[in-house]
Structures are given as structure tokens and as C-alpha cells.
Scaffold this motif. Structure first.
Motif: not given
Lengths: 441, 162
Positions: A24, A29-35, A40-41, A43, A204, B63, B67, B120, B125, B146-148, B150
């Protein structure tokens, strides 16, 4: 809230959280919709596999070939966490200190103390009987023998009684502190790990909490354990026992000091700052434990030095009887009184024997062993405690044997008085010279 | 100001100073064109690597477009949300009875703001604005990536086209 017993699980979670945070920090970041991966970012390209729930694996790219890979970095992060936490695994429970503490406590209770207001809670039976001997010999009998006899077998015996009792206080404080320390340390380790996990997860975006500063549990636990044993301030006892009372009071002071500076907190706004904070929190925990064990060790070794430097105050065998005259015609006593005295001396002898069998020898191996790097040494205070335990036991053993001789000496003096004949006189002289001998420690 | 080059944005020339700078360009976006504003918070730390990484993102604008559209579509049933309000305005113009798919097909991304080094301090982004294609309505939906986070975040208010 993490538990020490499930620390392995927490550590796995920490590894993943630390890696999540490291990624992070670099915009992955953790992929949106997929843990199970990072983008990057969240997505955009590139995409990497995320470690599993136990923090293992991950680092290879998803569809970008072997050239795009951070496995080595993930491994470094995992290794770093392992390196920091390893020595805190497998901590002792402290339970092996219970038996030696109870042994010393029983012996000290039987031994009692001639002084009031000390840390020693005695049943008082030795003190009472010893006092009766003094009262009757002094009040009801006549004879020059009384002075040397009472000097050694009452006055100096009281000193030895107090001294050995105070040695017992220091031993008990050590065992009690080591007993209380480790469950508290486990609690602190678990909490520090929990805070690190939470801090990384918060960065995170998987958690939203602020870690609060907390007081290390080990600080208060040891203060409480020691306070239950060392209850008298220095100066509450008289004679040579004051030296050891000052030593045991030193333990209370030292552990209270540790308590004044025992706040920790894991925080940070990046992988690195949180990792450093985590490491520092554990370092602080180690510093606290080490300071406590150092104080205990100091008291234990100081006690041994003090006792060895003044053995006549801790070992009756080292006390000289002085001129014990025979057949000088100064004695006058009646049989009721001499019987009272000999019976009470027997009670004292029995008490000393009881204390001796209670105190035993202490644990044969360290009762709180732990990894190197935690506390004062991997054996804790065991070597110093063993030395004091053995010295105390030995002094008690020799004191008991000497008191027995003193009892025999009194009986022979009485026999010589009531049935003056060559045999009785010879027995008496023999006992006097035997009594003067000193056994090696 | 810099000698850095983007394959998609062209030479990187920022206005502003040490505290931050920006440049504007027009680039292909999901089959059409879009006005892009690149905002750099730390010009002193700007290097070719950051621009190259940005180019990788801008290579495939399908992409972020997908989204954003999925996020807008998910909010259409929610009364009072910005997408629902815009659709309601659109239906007043176009006549009722038009499906969600038709509304979505009529949306175009109009502007994109990129803040790749927000760190931070700035979570955003990519920020996209979507409006009705024929320009008959001035209001636009704001979608943030955004960063961080879901997932994309859609602002609760409509904003007029600049």
C-alpha cells in the motif's frame, strides 16, 4: 484481542498485514473485488498475488511473467517479523516457582521471628519456646554459665532466627516475582502483536482504529507479587537482620521504578514506522523484565555476600560460646525449672528440624527458562536464587545441629549439678569442647 | 519545467512551483476523447519511472471506464443518489420509459483528473466526470477511484460541467 496461546495465528495475520501495508505504501492496494491479489491503486496494472490468511506465499505477478515479482521482498518482511518475535515464543508459565516459594514460606513460618513488624509471618512457636528458655534460666536459676549460654542460645539465636527469616523473604520475593511475571509477559506480547496487526490493517484501510498507549502488565504484576512478600520497611527489624531487610526493600523500590516507565504503544503511518514501533515495544518489554530480574538478582547475590561476610549472624555454629565454667559452685536451680527449659529447648530443636525439612534445596534446574535475549539470562535468576537457597538451607542445617549440641550441653550441666560425679563432669567437659568445633559450610 | 515524456500525455510540462504543479492534455478514452488534468503534488520527486507507470495505466482506459460505469449503474435504483437524479433529469428531456441501459449508453466521460503521487494526504488517484453525451444537461456525476479503498466512490452531488 489476541491471546498468547494463539500467537502463531496472530503472527500469520501480522505477516499478511505488514505485506499489505508495504504494498500500500507503494500504491498497490488489495484488488477491488478480489482479496487474493494486489493491483496498482486496486485496479490498474500490474497485479501480484497476495499472501494467504497465514501470511504465506504471494509475490508472483498475475500474468506478467517471472520478471515482475516481489517474492523476495515478501520473504524479507516475513523473516523480519519472525526475527523480532521468535524469542518471545515458548515463554515459561512460572508455575515451577510455586513449590520452592511454598517450601521457603513454610520454613520461614516455622522459624518465625523474634521481632514484630517484620515481613515474616511466623507461627511463633520457636520464638515463644526460645523466650521461655531465656526467662526461666535468667529469672529462676543462678550460675555463671547463664551468661555465655544465654548469649549464644538466646540472644544470638534470635539474631540468626531473624537473619534466616529475612533471607527467606528475599527468596520468596524472587520466586513470587518470577511466578507472577510470565503470565503478564504473555499478555503483553499478545497485546503488542495485536496492536501491530491493527496498525498495519488501519493503514491499508482494512481497519479503522487508533492504538492506545497501555501500561505493561508485567510491571504491576511484579510490584504486586513482591509487595505481598516484602511488607516491612527497612528499619522494622533490629540487629544484623536489618542488612537483609534493606536488601529486600531494595527489590520493592526497584520494581516500583520499573512501573513508573512501563507504557508502550505501537503506531505509525507506514510499514516501516509500524515495524520499528513494534520492535521498540517489545524492546521496552524486555527492558522492563530485565530491570526486574536485575533487581532480584542483585538482592539474591547481595544477600549471599552479606551472610558470608557475617556468618555468626546467620549460622549458630559460628557463634563462640565464651567461657563456660564448670563446677565453680555458682549454680543453683531446681528440677521443675530445668525440666521446663529442656522441654522448651526440645521444642525449638523440633521447630528447626521442621523448618529444615520444609525448606528443601530449591529447583534443580531453572524454573523459568526462556530464549536467550529475554530478561537477564536464559536461566533467569536461577543461579543466584540457587546460591541463596542453598546457603540458607545450609545455615539452617548447621544452626539446628548446633542448637542440638546446646541442648545437650544444658542437659549435661543440669546432670552435673544434680548428680555431681566424675562421669557427669567428664561428659560435660566433652560436650563443651565438641560444641566449640565449627563445621565447614 | 521537466524533461520527462509520457507516451500518452506527451512532454510533461507543469505549471505551478515547488508546492505542486499541473498540466492539461486530451487523450483517447474508451473509444472517445477526454480532457485530462495531471496534478503532481511533489514535483521535486517526479521522475520518469512515475510517468512510465502512469503510461501503463493510461494504456488501457477501458478499465477505469468500466469501473466507473458499473459504480454508476449500481446506484441508479437508489433514489436521491447523483446517478438517479441525473437520470431523472435526462428522462424529463428524453421522455419517460427509457431503460437504464439507454441512459448509461448516453453517458460520456468528460474529464479525468490524475493525482498519482497523492500519497497519504490525497486519497484520490483518478477522478472521472460523466455527463450526458449531447451536452443538453450541464450536470455531471463525479466518480472517484481512491487509494486504500475497496471500490469506486460516487459523489452524492451532481456538479455542473466546467
Amino acid at each position: 484481542m489476541a491471546e498468547y496461546d494463539s500467537l502463531a495465528t496472530t503472527i500469520g495475520k501480522m505477516k499478511r498485514a505488514a505485506i499489505d501495508c508495504w504494498m500500500s505504501d507503494q500504491d498497490f492496494d488489495i484488488t477491488w473485488g478480489n482479496d487474493s491479489s494486489y493491483n496498482k491503486w486496486g485496479w490498474a496494472p500490474y497485479q501480484y498475488h497476495r499472501p494467504d490468511a497465514n501470511g504465506e506465499g504471494g509475490g508472483t505477478s498475475v500474468g506478467y511473467g517471472d520478471g515482475v515479482n516481489c517474492e523476495a521482498s515478501f520473504n524479507n518482511i516475513r523473516a523480519r517479523i519472525d526475527g523480532i518475535i521468535e524469542k518471545w515464543l515458548g515463554l515459561p508459565s512460572g508455575e515451577l516457582c510455586e513449590t520452592p516459594q511454598a517450601d521457603v514460606h513454610t520454613a520461614a513460618a516455622v522459624l518465625g521471628s523474634s521481632a514484630t513488624g517484620t515481613s515474616i509471618q511466623g507461627s511463633g512457636s520457636i520464638a515463644r519456646s526460645s523466650s521461655t528458655v531465656n526467662d526461666v534460666v535468667l529469672g529462676n536459676m543462678k550460675g555463671a554459665f547463664r551468661a555465655p549460654f544465654l548469649w549464644k542460645y538466646y540472644t544470638k539465636f534470635c539474631t540468626v532466627q531473624d537473619g534466616l527469616g529475612q533471607a527467606g523473604v528475599i527468596l520468596q520475593a524472587n520466586y513470587a516475582a518470577e511466578r507472577a511475571m510470565w503470565p503478564a509477559v504473555k499478555e503483553d506480547v499478545a497485546k503488542i502483536c495485536d496492536q501491530a496487526l491493527s496498525a498495519w490493517n488501519t493503514q491499508v484501510g482494512l481497519a479503522a482504529s487508533e492504538n492506545a498507549k497501555f501500561q505493561l502488565a508485567v510491571a504491576g504484576a511484579v510490584v504486586t507479587a513482591v509487595a505481598a512478600i516484602v511488607t516491612a520497611p527497612a528499619g522494622g527489624v533490629g540487629g544484623a537482620a536489618i542488612a537483609l531487610a534493606v536488601t529486600s526493600a531494595g527489590i520493592s523500590t526497584a520494581v516500583a521504578k520499573v512501573s513508573e516507565d512501563a507504557a508502550v504503544h505501537v503506531s505509525g503511518n507506514s510499514y516501516e514506522s509500524i515495524m520499528t514501533s513494534f520492535e521498540n515495544a517489545l524492546k521496552k518489554l524486555n527492558e522492563s523484565i530485565t530491570a526486574q530480574e536485575t533487581a532480584l538478582n542483585k538482592a539474591l547475590t547481595e544477600a549471599v555476600t552479606t551472610m558470608n561476610g557475617d556468618l555468626a549472624s546467620y549460622n549458630l555454629d559460628r557463634v563462640a560460646l565464651g567461657d563456660f565454667h564448670v563446677g565453680d559452685g555458682s549454680i543453683k536451680m531446681d528440677e521443675t525449672d530445668s525440666t521446663i527449659v529442656t522441654n522448651n529447648m526440645q521444642l525449638v530443636e523440633d521447630g528447626l528440624s521442621q523448618a529444615l525439612s520444609a525448606i528443601k534445596t530449591g529447583p534443580s534446574s531453572a524454573p523459568t527458562p526462556r530464549e536467550y535475549g529475554v530478561g537477564i539470562s536464559s536461566q533467569g535468576t536461577h543461579p543466584a536464587a540457587s546460591a541463596l537457597h542453598e546457603l540458607t538451607r545450609r545455615c539452617l542445617e548447621l544452626t539446628h545441629a548446633e542448637y542440638q549440641r546446646g541442648h545437650g550441653l544444658f542437659d549435661a550441666t543440669v546432670a552435673d549439678y544434680f548428680h555431681t560425679n566424675a562421669h557427669a563432669r567428664q561428659t560435660l567437659r566433652g560436650l563443651i569442647s565438641n560444641e566449640a568445633l565449627t563445621v565447614e559450610l | 519545467m521537466t524533461e520527462l515524456q509520457s507516451r500518452i500525455l506527451g512532454p510533461i510540462v507543469l505549471d505551478g512551483g515547488v508546492g505542486g504543479g499541473a498540466m492539461e492534455a486530451t487523450i483517447p478514452f474508451a473509444g472517445a476523447e477526454i480532457a485530462v488534468r495531471l496534478e503532481i503534488d511533489h514535483p521535486d520527486r517526479l521522475d520518469q519511472q512515475l510517468i512510465d507507470d502512469l503510461d501503463v495505466v493510461l494504456d488501457d482506459t477501458e478499465i477505469p471506464d468500466r469501473l466507473a460505469r458499473d459504480a454508476i449503474a449500481a446506484l441508479l435504483p437508489r433514489e436521491g443518489s447523483a446517478p438517479a437524479m441525473l437520470r431523472s433529469d435526462w428522462e424529463q428531456r428524453q421522455g419517460a420509459g427509457r431503460g437504464a441501459d439507454e441512459f448509461l449508453a448516453d453517458l460520456r466521460a468528460t474529464t479525468m483528473v490524475l493525482t498519482p503521487d497523492g500519497g497519504r494526504e490525497h486519497r484520490d488517484r483518478v477522478v472521472l466526470r460523466y455527463g450526458v453525451a449531447d451536452g443538453s444537461l450541464r450536470d455531471e456525476i463525479t466518480v472517484r477511484l481512491p487509494a486504500r479503498s475497496r471500490g469506486p466512490e460516487v459523489d452524492g452531488v451532481l456538479r455542473p460541467r466546467r
